[in-house]
Structure formats: C-alpha cells, structure tokens
Scaffold this motif. Sequence first.
Motif, mmCIF file in Angstrom:
data_model
loop_
_atom_site.group_PDB
_atom_site.id
_atom_site.type_symbol
_atom_site.label_atom_id
_atom_site.label_comp_id
_atom_site.label_asym_id
_atom_site.label_seq_id
_atom_site.Cartn_x
_atom_site.Cartn_y
_atom_site.Cartn_z
ATOM 1 N N PHE B 377 41.918 44.795 47.569
ATOM 2 C CA PHE B 377 42.052 43.578 46.754
ATOM 3 C C PHE B 377 42.878 42.512 47.482
ATOM 4 C CE2 PHE B 377 41.914 46.229 42.566
ATOM 5 C CZ PHE B 377 40.619 46.596 42.867
ATOM 6 N N GLY B 378 43.487 42.897 48.605
ATOM 7 C CA GLY B 378 44.210 41.936 49.424
ATOM 8 C C GLY B 378 45.670 41.793 49.049
ATOM 9 N N ALA B 379 45.991 41.932 47.801
ATOM 10 C CA ALA B 379 47.375 41.793 47.349
ATOM 11 C C ALA B 379 47.386 42.268 45.915
ATOM 12 C CB ALA B 379 47.821 40.341 47.418
ATOM 13 N N GLU B 380 48.542 42.484 45.373
ATOM 14 C CA GLU B 380 48.603 42.894 43.978
ATOM 15 C C GLU B 380 49.862 42.359 43.335
ATOM 16 O OE1 GLU B 380 48.956 47.260 44.142
ATOM 17 O OE2 GLU B 380 51.089 46.933 43.800
ATOM 18 N N ILE B 381 49.770 42.141 42.014
ATOM 19 C CA ILE B 381 50.935 41.691 41.255
ATOM 20 C C ILE B 381 51.618 42.899 40.622
ATOM 21 C CG2 ILE B 381 49.699 41.291 39.077
ATOM 22 C CD1 ILE B 381 52.107 38.699 40.366
ATOM 23 N N GLY B 382 50.958 44.061 40.677
ATOM 24 C CA GLY B 382 51.514 45.280 40.097
ATOM 25 C C GLY B 382 50.399 46.255 39.783
ATOM 26 N N ILE B 383 50.799 47.444 39.301
ATOM 27 C CA ILE B 383 49.828 48.477 38.907
ATOM 28 C C ILE B 383 49.907 48.593 37.389
ATOM 29 C CG2 ILE B 383 49.146 50.895 39.166
ATOM 30 C CD1 ILE B 383 49.319 49.652 41.873
ATOM 31 N N SER B 384 48.839 48.250 36.702
ATOM 32 C CA SER B 384 48.871 48.339 35.241
ATOM 33 C C SER B 384 48.689 49.774 34.782
ATOM 34 C CB SER B 384 47.768 47.464 34.638
ATOM 35 O OG SER B 384 47.577 47.816 33.277
ATOM 36 N N THR B 385 49.556 50.203 33.864
ATOM 37 C CA THR B 385 49.423 51.547 33.296
ATOM 38 C C THR B 385 48.982 51.476 31.835
ATOM 39 O OG1 THR B 385 51.776 51.525 32.782
ATOM 40 C CG2 THR B 385 51.122 52.599 34.827
ATOM 41 N N GLN B 386 48.557 50.303 31.381
ATOM 42 C CA GLN B 386 48.013 50.224 30.031
ATOM 43 C C GLN B 386 46.504 50.080 30.128
ATOM 44 O OE1 GLN B 386 50.037 46.730 28.549
ATOM 45 N NE2 GLN B 386 48.194 45.499 28.715
ATOM 46 N N LYS B 387 45.843 50.119 28.994
ATOM 47 C CA LYS B 387 44.382 50.078 29.034
ATOM 48 C C LYS B 387 43.826 48.718 28.669
ATOM 49 C CE LYS B 387 43.867 54.884 27.912
ATOM 50 N NZ LYS B 387 43.296 55.739 26.882
ATOM 51 N N LEU B 388 44.662 47.854 28.096
ATOM 52 C CA LEU B 388 44.188 46.540 27.686
ATOM 53 C C LEU B 388 44.188 45.605 28.886
ATOM 54 C CD1 LEU B 388 43.414 45.781 24.788
ATOM 55 C CD2 LEU B 388 45.534 44.530 24.649
ATOM 56 N N HIS B 389 43.092 44.846 29.029
ATOM 57 C CA HIS B 389 42.957 43.803 30.043
ATOM 58 C C HIS B 389 42.733 44.345 31.456
ATOM 59 C CE1 HIS B 389 43.182 39.760 31.650
ATOM 60 N NE2 HIS B 389 44.030 40.170 32.548
ATOM 61 N N ALA B 390 43.704 45.060 31.995
ATOM 62 C CA ALA B 390 43.594 45.506 33.377
ATOM 63 C C ALA B 390 44.210 46.877 33.498
ATOM 64 C CB ALA B 390 44.315 44.538 34.300
ATOM 65 N N ARG B 391 43.647 47.692 34.386
ATOM 66 C CA ARG B 391 44.155 49.042 34.604
ATOM 67 C C ARG B 391 44.209 49.273 36.105
ATOM 68 N NH1 ARG B 391 41.572 54.454 31.766
ATOM 69 N NH2 ARG B 391 43.575 55.444 31.355
#
Lengths: 413, 413
Positions: B377-391
């Motif tokens: 993905f080239g970069a990340e703002i974080g790793i989502s551990t919830q299921k809503l919106h982004a995982r």
Amino acid sequence: MELIEICRRAKEAKYKVQDLTTKEKNKALLKVADGLIKDTKTILDANNADYEEGKLSGMHQGMLDRLKLDEKRIEAMAEGIREVCALEDPIGEVMESFKRPNGLKISKVRVPLGVIGIIYESRPNVTADAFALTFKAGNAVILKGGSDAINSNIAITNSIRNSLRSLNIEPDAVQLIENTDRQVTTKFMQMNDYVDVLIPRGSAGLIRAVVENSTIPVIETGTGNCHIYVDKDADFEKAIPIIVNAKTQRIGVCNAAESLIVHKDIKDSFLPLFEKAMKEHSVEIRADKESIENLDGAVPATEDDFYKEYLDYIISVKTVSDVDEAIDHINKYNTGHSESIITENKDAAKKFLKRVDAACVYVNASTRFTDGFEFGFGAEIGISTQKLHARGPMGLKELTSYKYQITGNGQIR
Amino acid sequence: MELIEICRRAKEAKYKVQDLTTKEKNKALLKVADGLIKDTKTILDANNADYEEGKLSGMHQGMLDRLKLDEKRIEAMAEGIREVCALEDPIGEVMESFKRPNGLKISKVRVPLGVIGIIYESRPNVTADAFALTFKAGNAVILKGGSDAINSNIAITNSIRNSLRSLNIEPDAVQLIENTDRQVTTKFMQMNDYVDVLIPRGSAGLIRAVVENSTIPVIETGTGNCHIYVDKDADFEKAIPIIVNAKTQRIGVCNAAESLIVHKDIKDSFLPLFEKAMKEHSVEIRADKESIENLDGAVPATEDDFYKEYLDYIISVKTVSDVDEAIDHINKYNTGHSESIITENKDAAKKFLKRVDAACVYVNASTRFTDGFEFGFGAEIGISTQKLHARGPMGLKELTSYKYQITGNGQIR
C-alpha cells in the motif's frame, strides 16, 4: 435473561451463522417468512396488548399507527423477508487478490461484521426486517426495540427463533433484549467485547443518545435536513414538481426536503409559482428577508429554522447570489443526507455535485430517491449520514466487513 | 488558539483541500519535504528542548529514543513524504456507476473523509507522516500529540504550514492542538460538528481512552495479541524461523507474536526445538499445564497471560487437541489483529483462514507482514483492529469515504 448472557450467546452464535452456506441461509429465511404467517394470531394478540397499552397511556395517533399490526402488515413483513432471500449473498466475495514479490498471496475477502446491535423505537416490523438483512449478511443480531412494542417484538422474535430451531440453525442468531430499562440499554452500548457494531434506527434524539453513550462503533442513520436549490438556470417545469414531491409526498421521512434555496435573479418569477404549489399542499413557508417580499403568506425564518428537520408541512426559504453561496449554506446547515440542484447549467451542476458534502447529491431529481429500493439494493437497513464505513442507503454489503487471507510457504521478515 | 477555533478552521480548510488537484497536492508534498530539510536546525533545537525536559522528568530510555530526532530521522521523515507523493491519488475514482429504470444515473465516487483528528503519543515523526497521508487523501487534519513532544510538534507543524502558505495552499489543512491539557483532549473527542473521524495511534491505554470518551467515529488501531498455531501437520523447518521472526525481530510492535499454540500430537517433538530457539533469543516462556512438562525453563501461564500483549521477550504456550480448539482459543483471547497457522494440511489451513476472526490470517508466514508497506500500500496510517470501515493495514484508500452523485431530468417518486 441477563444482558451479559445475551451478549455471550450472540458471540457464540456469530461463528455458527458465518459458517452457514447461502443455501442454508435462504432456506432459513423462507422458513421464517412462512413461520410469521403461521404465527399471525399470536403476533396480533401480542400487538393488540401493546396497542391497548399505548392507547391507555395516551400515545400520539401517528405512533399508534406505526405500532399497529394487522394481517396485511404481517404478510408484508414475510414478503420483505422473501425479498431479502432473493438478494445476492455478499459473503465470501474475493474483493481483491494479489501476490507480493516475496511470494505471499494476499486475498481480501468479504466477511460478516459479526454481532450487530440494532436499537429502535416502536415499529415492530423493524424486528423482522433487521433480522433478515443482518442474517443474510452472515451476522448474529441483538435487537433492542422500544418498550411500547415489547409484546409484539417478543412474539415476532419467538416466531423467528422457532423457525430457525426447526431447521437446526442456532436460534441465538437473533435475540431480543426484553428488559427495556434505560440503564440496560446504556450498558448494552458498552458491550465492546461482544458487539461489533451498533445501528440506531429512529428519531434524531435516539440517534444522538446512542452516539453519546456508545463505546461500540456506531453507524448514524436517518437525520435529513435536505435542501432543493433552484438555480438561475433552472427549468421551472422540473423545479415545481420536484419540490412538491420532495416536500409533500411523505413528510415524515428523512429524505423529504426541508428547505428551498433560490437564486436571487429568478426569485421574482419563481417564488410566486412556488408559493402557489405549496398552498395547494397546505405547506407553511418560513422565508428569509430577501424572499419574503415575493411571498404573500410566508412568515419570517429565524436562524434556527435553517437547522430544522421539520418532518412536517413546513419549508424554509433562503435566497443566494450564486451556486457557491448555495453550496456554502448547505454545507453549513445540512445533516449530510440528500441535496438537489435544479439547473440546466452544466457547470453549476458539476460544482454542486462535487462540493456539496452529503451522502447523495442530485441534479434535477427529487431527494426522495435516497432509498435502498430506489437505488436497486433491494432492501436497506437505513441511510447512513456519517462518512465512516458506509454512506447513504445501506444494503447487505454495508452489513459486512473484510479480512485479509495470506498464504505463504515459510516467509519471514 | 481556542479548540473551537481550530475546529472551525479545519472545517473551512477541508473544502479547500478537497478541491485541490493531484498535481497541486503532489507539488505541496514535495515542498513540505524540502521545507523540513531546510528547517532541520529549528526542528532539532525544539526537539532538544523536549529531550532535555524528558530526561529531567525521568522519562524511560525507550521513550527518549522514540522522542529523539536527528538529521537522519528528519531526512527519513522527508523521504516518507516523498513516498506518499508518489502514491496514486484515490480521490475522484468512480467506484461504481449504474442507471436505474427511471433514467436516474447514479455514480458512487470516492471523496475525502473531511476533517480527520489524530491523537498520538510522543513520536514526533507521526506529525509529518499523518499530515502527508491525510492530505494526499484530500483531508484536513487536526493533530493532538503528546505533551512530551510538544516543542518538536510545533516546529514540524510550523514548517509544514509555511511550505503550504508559500504555495498559496490553505495552511489550516494541518493544525496542531498546542494545549495538551487532558480536558482539552476530551473536548476535542466530542467535536462531532467539525471532525469526521478520530484515529488514535499509540498504546492500548490511549486507544481505550479515545474509544471511551469520543462521540466522533473512531478507528481503533494497533493492539495485537497475535498467535502462531503449530498444527500436527506442521513443517518444523518453517515453524521455528517463523516463530523466532514473529516473536523477536521487533518486540515492541503490534504484529509481533505473543502466544504459541501447539497441537498435542507433536508437542513432545516440537516443544524442545521451540525452547532451544527461544533460549537463543532470551525469550521467557509461560506455559500451560500440558506443555510445561516438555519445557525445562518455562514458568506456569495464568489465564491472564493469554490476554496479554507482552511487547517484550515473553511468550505464552497453549496446548490444543485439534485446529478447532486452536481457533476457539484465538477467537476468545485475540484482539482481531494477525494470526498464523503453520501446517502442510490444506483442510486445516482452509478452516483456519475461514474461521479465525482477525484482520489478517496467515498460513505458513510470519504475522510481522501485517504492515502497509509489506502489503504494497506504500504507507499506512495504522493497523485497524475493528471491523467497521477498514480492517488491517490502512493506506490512502482507507482515509476516504464516498458519495453518490445522481443525475436526472426531472424525476419524482
């Protein structure tokens, strides 16, 4: 049953529901639809108890109407479930798939959200609706309906659970919180270890209470302060029917129009036509200083009027100098639901589509089309007015999440 | 500046940022990268003040290391921004487009989220990172960093704002909340009318505080109680390097492994190899009753150990009878981050991929790959551990929403 036990059971049930095949889910939905018809008498008896209770306690006529079930409404509930059965199953879809230079194969696969909580008011048909949609998308659901409809909700939930049980499907796929104390509801909104998402359905007050009290991720739905902007290049023969439709076809819904914005260059010619049409439908007009001189029967609008979702035969009017001012006005006062521009000018339309911050932005059409059925999604659980996860009409896909499945042969970093 | 004024400015700025072309955004990002290099001395002076303050107040060495900037780290920050500049702009993508039977044309178009709030701790490089990613995705950002890094954050934000200003781009695209009082932070989490999404980045405690206090939608990131399950059909020559990598390559990160699950049929042969490898890396083993007999130097694990994200040279061990028990154990104790099975058995792998409830589920690979760069993905703002919106890893696309643009010619319902 204790709230914690309901939540525990839902978390157990979600693993079973997510393993069901499309065929198994569809068979269950048809069985549930048939079961509701079969249980009509039991459900109507329970509903009658709620209705009598509501009458005794002085419930508003509109509320009583929404609460009341009859054979036809139960048939409609069953038919709604059959329609969900006919929809495509979103679960298992491979949304993306790619291979990394190190050989890892990564697939992004659509999965259920898990446990969904639905908090709603006195419409008992939501009980069946919400079950059908969440179940088809592979989720377990915990329902918290209004106390006014508690007997109806218990009867409907029992009918659904019995149908599931008869097919050896885990009945805890749907559970109702029967204790309608406010404290229990608040505790429910903080069951983060068990509930993945909360969806409130109902009034602005209910939704605000959930947003303020929940620590579980919430999808906000259904508050609509919707505008129609009549541009200087509008075709009045489109504008008038669209405003009449958006304002009066059904006043109590979130996609109804609440405010007219009019370009100053056409206000002299347009506003008299507008007022005539509004009078025919007994709509009260609350107008700003610039427009009130063109409107015989209007009362002055206050700042507060522009924030209001009337859900009534009332419309506010605001005059602007150009499309930019219209956009700024909308972005200041709207709730992110549905907004429409009436214009034959392509540049104005393009600007409006791009810059208005709302789930659904229209050119030359009624805001009333913001609806899962009208969009062709087949059904909807609500209209999201937030930007996270889902925006606008939410169908089955919006009740899902995804996971990454990664296959390697010993890769390390 | 007052919090409310910061929020108002961000809301104004978001309309300007969303109107920027890809070219304008990229030009700005390159200017910002150059600006940081140019301002190195100012930033290092400010950072030195934070560092000396931290030392005086007895800050832990690990924290001091994360706080400390030098020329190389500022170059890395600038390089990170240039990398974001090279990424594809997600904004404006037509995600879907369809025509309804009534002639309405509906397009689902990718748009920015709007105003994003980032709440983080003492790593000043997050300031530049978070700006670059949110800006490239067309958003305005409000940053709330830790008080320990306040001088560094002010210097970095000023540098970015000056670069934007020099290109006539609205500097309020990025703002820092300089008042680090807890009360201000809590108030910030309730600015629903201005902020569309909050993303906390940091410790489990910070994230919990945001989830509990925010009324704005939150994306939870970065708590990882990750497991490696060694199946009875595992290839030990894959298993050992994967466990060593996942546990020890970097202990303080969320995708590091915290627990080994072992199938009972292979525990006698596998656990001695495992213990030898852990000893070589000075990893303490906390083992359940069944496995401790195969482990000379292990201490007994308590129930609490299985819930722990150690972020340390410690690993827990749990013995299971089959893959189902391994899956149940993971689904009970994990945080929805990353889980891996080591097996040559296709059925076990398939079951594990399907039934484990986590953002990233692996077969025969290290959990350390859960990362925006590793996923491409080239970069990340974080790793989502919830299921809503982004995982899972969140790149630019996960910092966007969508809107429906609907064009008609007078349609009403």
